[in-house]
Design a protein around this motif. Structure first.
Motif, PDB file in Angstrom:
ATOM      1  N   VAL A  77       0.620  -6.532  16.979  1.00 53.18           N
ATOM      2  CA  VAL A  77       1.301  -7.825  16.787  1.00 53.18           C
ATOM      3  C   VAL A  77       1.825  -7.920  15.356  1.00 53.18           C
ATOM      4  O   VAL A  77       1.279  -7.290  14.446  1.00 53.18           O
ATOM      5  N   PRO A  78       2.909  -8.685  15.154  1.00 51.84           N
ATOM      6  CA  PRO A  78       3.465  -8.792  13.806  1.00 51.84           C
ATOM      7  C   PRO A  78       2.496  -9.478  12.845  1.00 51.84           C
ATOM      8  O   PRO A  78       1.826 -10.434  13.210  1.00 51.84           O
ATOM      9  N   ARG A  79       2.456  -8.956  11.640  1.00 48.61           N
ATOM     10  CA  ARG A  79       1.613  -9.514  10.567  1.00 48.61           C
ATOM     11  C   ARG A  79       2.475  -9.745   9.337  1.00 48.61           C
ATOM     12  O   ARG A  79       3.502  -9.074   9.147  1.00 48.61           O
ATOM     13  N   GLY A  80       2.039 -10.634   8.474  1.00 50.00           N
ATOM     14  CA  GLY A  80       2.750 -10.842   7.214  1.00 50.00           C
ATOM     15  C   GLY A  80       2.718  -9.558   6.401  1.00 50.00           C
ATOM     16  O   GLY A  80       1.670  -8.904   6.290  1.00 50.00           O
ATOM     17  N   LEU A  81       3.874  -9.200   5.862  1.00 44.76           N
ATOM     18  CA  LEU A  81       3.983  -7.930   5.132  1.00 44.76           C
ATOM     19  C   LEU A  81       2.862  -7.740   4.121  1.00 44.76           C
ATOM     20  O   LEU A  81       2.277  -6.660   4.005  1.00 44.76           O
ATOM     21  N   PHE A  82       2.553  -8.822   3.379  1.00 38.31           N
ATOM     22  CA  PHE A  82       1.586  -8.656   2.285  1.00 38.31           C
ATOM     23  C   PHE A  82       0.137  -8.622   2.780  1.00 38.31           C
ATOM     24  O   PHE A  82      -0.794  -8.489   1.975  1.00 38.31           O
ATOM     25  N   ALA A  83      -0.028  -8.765   4.106  1.00 34.51           N
ATOM     26  CA  ALA A  83      -1.353  -8.556   4.703  1.00 34.51           C
ATOM     27  C   ALA A  83      -1.430  -7.164   5.321  1.00 34.51           C
ATOM     28  O   ALA A  83      -2.319  -6.891   6.129  1.00 34.51           O
ATOM     29  N   THR A  84      -0.499  -6.305   4.964  1.00 35.40           N
ATOM     30  CA  THR A  84      -0.474  -4.933   5.497  1.00 35.40           C
ATOM     31  C   THR A  84      -0.254  -3.948   4.353  1.00 35.40           C
ATOM     32  O   THR A  84       0.069  -4.343   3.227  1.00 35.40           O
ATOM     33  N   ARG A  85      -0.383  -2.664   4.701  1.00 36.02           N
ATOM     34  CA  ARG A  85      -0.079  -1.608   3.730  1.00 36.02           C
ATOM     35  C   ARG A  85       1.199  -0.888   4.140  1.00 36.02           C
ATOM     36  O   ARG A  85       1.410   0.274   3.776  1.00 36.02           O
ATOM     37  N   ALA A  86       2.074  -1.562   4.874  1.00 36.28           N
ATOM     38  CA  ALA A  86       3.344  -0.954   5.297  1.00 36.28           C
ATOM     39  C   ALA A  86       4.110  -0.449   4.071  1.00 36.28           C
ATOM     40  O   ALA A  86       4.159  -1.139   3.040  1.00 36.28           O
ATOM     41  N   PRO A  87       4.724   0.730   4.162  1.00 36.18           N
ATOM     42  CA  PRO A  87       5.442   1.277   3.003  1.00 36.18           C
ATOM     43  C   PRO A  87       6.743   0.549   2.668  1.00 36.18           C
ATOM     44  O   PRO A  87       7.205   0.622   1.531  1.00 36.18           O
ATOM     45  N   SER A  88       7.350  -0.133   3.641  1.00 32.00           N
ATOM     46  CA  SER A  88       8.607  -0.856   3.378  1.00 32.00           C
ATOM     47  C   SER A  88       8.276  -2.213   2.777  1.00 32.00           C
ATOM     48  O   SER A  88       7.746  -3.098   3.455  1.00 32.00           O
ATOM     49  N   ARG A  89       8.547  -2.368   1.499  1.00 33.72           N
ATOM     50  CA  ARG A  89       8.165  -3.575   0.745  1.00 33.72           C
ATOM     51  C   ARG A  89       9.270  -3.867  -0.252  1.00 33.72           C
ATOM     52  O   ARG A  89      10.094  -2.995  -0.543  1.00 33.72           O
ATOM     53  N   PRO A  90       9.290  -5.091  -0.812  1.00 31.90           N
ATOM     54  CA  PRO A  90      10.315  -5.388  -1.839  1.00 31.90           C
ATOM     55  C   PRO A  90      10.296  -4.330  -2.954  1.00 31.90           C
ATOM     56  O   PRO A  90      11.344  -3.889  -3.409  1.00 31.90           O
ATOM     57  N   ASN A  91       9.113  -3.972  -3.407  1.00 36.32           N
ATOM     58  CA  ASN A  91       8.943  -2.838  -4.324  1.00 36.32           C
ATOM     59  C   ASN A  91       8.056  -1.820  -3.601  1.00 36.32           C
ATOM     60  O   ASN A  91       6.850  -2.042  -3.486  1.00 36.32           O
ATOM     61  N   PRO A  92       8.644  -0.751  -3.078  1.00 34.05           N
ATOM     62  CA  PRO A  92       7.875   0.143  -2.217  1.00 34.05           C
ATOM     63  C   PRO A  92       6.924   1.043  -3.012  1.00 34.05           C
ATOM     64  O   PRO A  92       7.137   2.247  -3.154  1.00 34.05           O
ATOM     65  N   ILE A  93       5.883   0.412  -3.524  1.00 34.42           N
ATOM     66  CA  ILE A  93       4.905   1.134  -4.340  1.00 34.42           C
ATOM     67  C   ILE A  93       3.723   1.524  -3.456  1.00 34.42           C
ATOM     68  O   ILE A  93       3.202   0.692  -2.709  1.00 34.42           O
ATOM     69  N   GLY A  94       3.330   2.776  -3.521  1.00 36.13           N
ATOM     70  CA  GLY A  94       2.209   3.275  -2.744  1.00 36.13           C
ATOM     71  C   GLY A  94       0.966   3.396  -3.607  1.00 36.13           C
ATOM     72  O   GLY A  94       1.048   3.734  -4.792  1.00 36.13           O
ATOM     73  N   LEU A  95      -0.173   3.108  -2.995  1.00 35.03           N
ATOM     74  CA  LEU A  95      -1.457   3.244  -3.675  1.00 35.03           C
ATOM     75  C   LEU A  95      -2.334   4.134  -2.797  1.00 35.03           C
ATOM     76  O   LEU A  95      -2.705   3.732  -1.692  1.00 35.03           O
ATOM     77  N   SER A  96      -2.600   5.329  -3.255  1.00 34.79           N
ATOM     78  CA  SER A  96      -3.364   6.292  -2.462  1.00 34.79           C
ATOM     79  C   SER A  96      -4.565   6.776  -3.273  1.00 34.79           C
ATOM     80  O   SER A  96      -4.391   7.315  -4.376  1.00 34.79           O
ATOM     81  N   ILE A  97      -5.752   6.580  -2.722  1.00 31.06           N
ATOM     82  CA  ILE A  97      -6.971   7.066  -3.391  1.00 31.06           C
ATOM     83  C   ILE A  97      -7.307   8.419  -2.768  1.00 31.06           C
ATOM     84  O   ILE A  97      -7.643   8.498  -1.587  1.00 31.06           O
ATOM     85  N   VAL A  98      -7.172   9.463  -3.556  1.00 34.71           N
ATOM     86  CA  VAL A  98      -7.313  10.825  -3.033  1.00 34.71           C
ATOM     87  C   VAL A  98      -8.441  11.552  -3.765  1.00 34.71           C
ATOM     88  O   VAL A  98      -8.813  11.184  -4.883  1.00 34.71           O
ATOM     89  N   ARG A  99      -8.969  12.586  -3.111  1.00 35.45           N
ATOM     90  CA  ARG A  99     -10.018  13.394  -3.735  1.00 35.45           C
ATOM     91  C   ARG A  99      -9.379  14.400  -4.687  1.00 35.45           C
ATOM     92  O   ARG A  99      -8.409  15.070  -4.325  1.00 35.45           O
ATOM     93  N   LEU A 100      -9.916  14.479  -5.882  1.00 30.81           N
ATOM     94  CA  LEU A 100      -9.408  15.432  -6.871  1.00 30.81           C
ATOM     95  C   LEU A 100     -10.157  16.756  -6.708  1.00 30.81           C
ATOM     96  O   LEU A 100     -11.366  16.835  -6.939  1.00 30.81           O
ATOM     97  N   LEU A 101      -9.433  17.793  -6.302  1.00 31.73           N
ATOM     98  CA  LEU A 101     -10.069  19.103  -6.081  1.00 31.73           C
ATOM     99  C   LEU A 101     -10.019  19.973  -7.325  1.00 31.73           C
ATOM    100  O   LEU A 101     -10.875  20.831  -7.522  1.00 31.73           O
TER     101      LEU A 101
END
Ligand code: SAM
Length: 168
Positions: A77-101
């Protein structure tokens, strides 16, 4: 207000298309790639090797134009953009927590990538469990979702290597 910022590197990942790309690092075990930091910033990597996880802030350059209501990958169901992590945003900034190998010179090897190959890098920060993990977390609509998709389709990203956002 307009803000100008310059990329500091680029992410090299196994994913050329949104379709099939993990939707979040927590669903991306085994997705290994590299983060190539511009050589002029290499001294800033001192002391980072002691951290198990890092935060990548990126510019999701292939994101389609945003809508304020979206159907997230994990819901129907549709949700408010700012209640999601959808990549299409006014400023399409990604936040990814990754393991450092590992770190070799200006190249960081990481696991848990949910980013397309060639994604521009804006910043790297260490993940501090003590500061970044609040104790009393509620997750809104996500708490009602039972079946978790793990990979994306093309709903938010343009195909091919075309950029939808100018990074100039
Ligand atoms: C749901 S987003 C989450 C990104 C980040 N973890 C966040 O929360 O900001 C992850 C999806 O974004 C899409 N994606 C990744 N890199 C992208 C890029 N450079 N441009 C557009 N879309 C991208 C892929 O479909 C991937 O599955």
């Amino acid at each position: 207000m307009k803000i100008e910022c310059e990329t500091i590197g680029v992410v090299h990942s196994p994913f050329q298309q949104a379709e099939g790309t993990p939707i979040q690092p927590a669903r991306a075990a085994g997705s290994v790639g590299t983060v190539e930091l511009d050589a002029r910033y290499v001294d800033g990597l001192a002391d980072l090797a002691g951290f198990s996880h890092i935060i990548l802030l990126t510019y999701l350059h292939r994101a389609k134009p945003f809508s304020l209501k979206v159907v997230p990958y994990l819901d129907t169901v549709p949700r408010g953009l700012f209640a999601t992590r959808a990549p299409s945003r006014p400023n399409p900034i990604g936040l990814s927590i990754v393991r450092l190998l590992g770190i070799a010179g200006n190249v960081l090897t990481v696991e848990g990538l949910d980013l397309l190959d060639g994604t521009p890098l804006l910043d790297i920060k260490p993940y501090f469990g003590e500061f970044d993990q609040p104790g009393d977390v509620r997750c809104g609509w996500l708490e009602a979702v039972r079946e978790h998709e793990v990979v994306a389709d093309n709903r938010f990203a343009v195909a091919g290597s075309e950029e939808s956002h100018s990074s100039k």
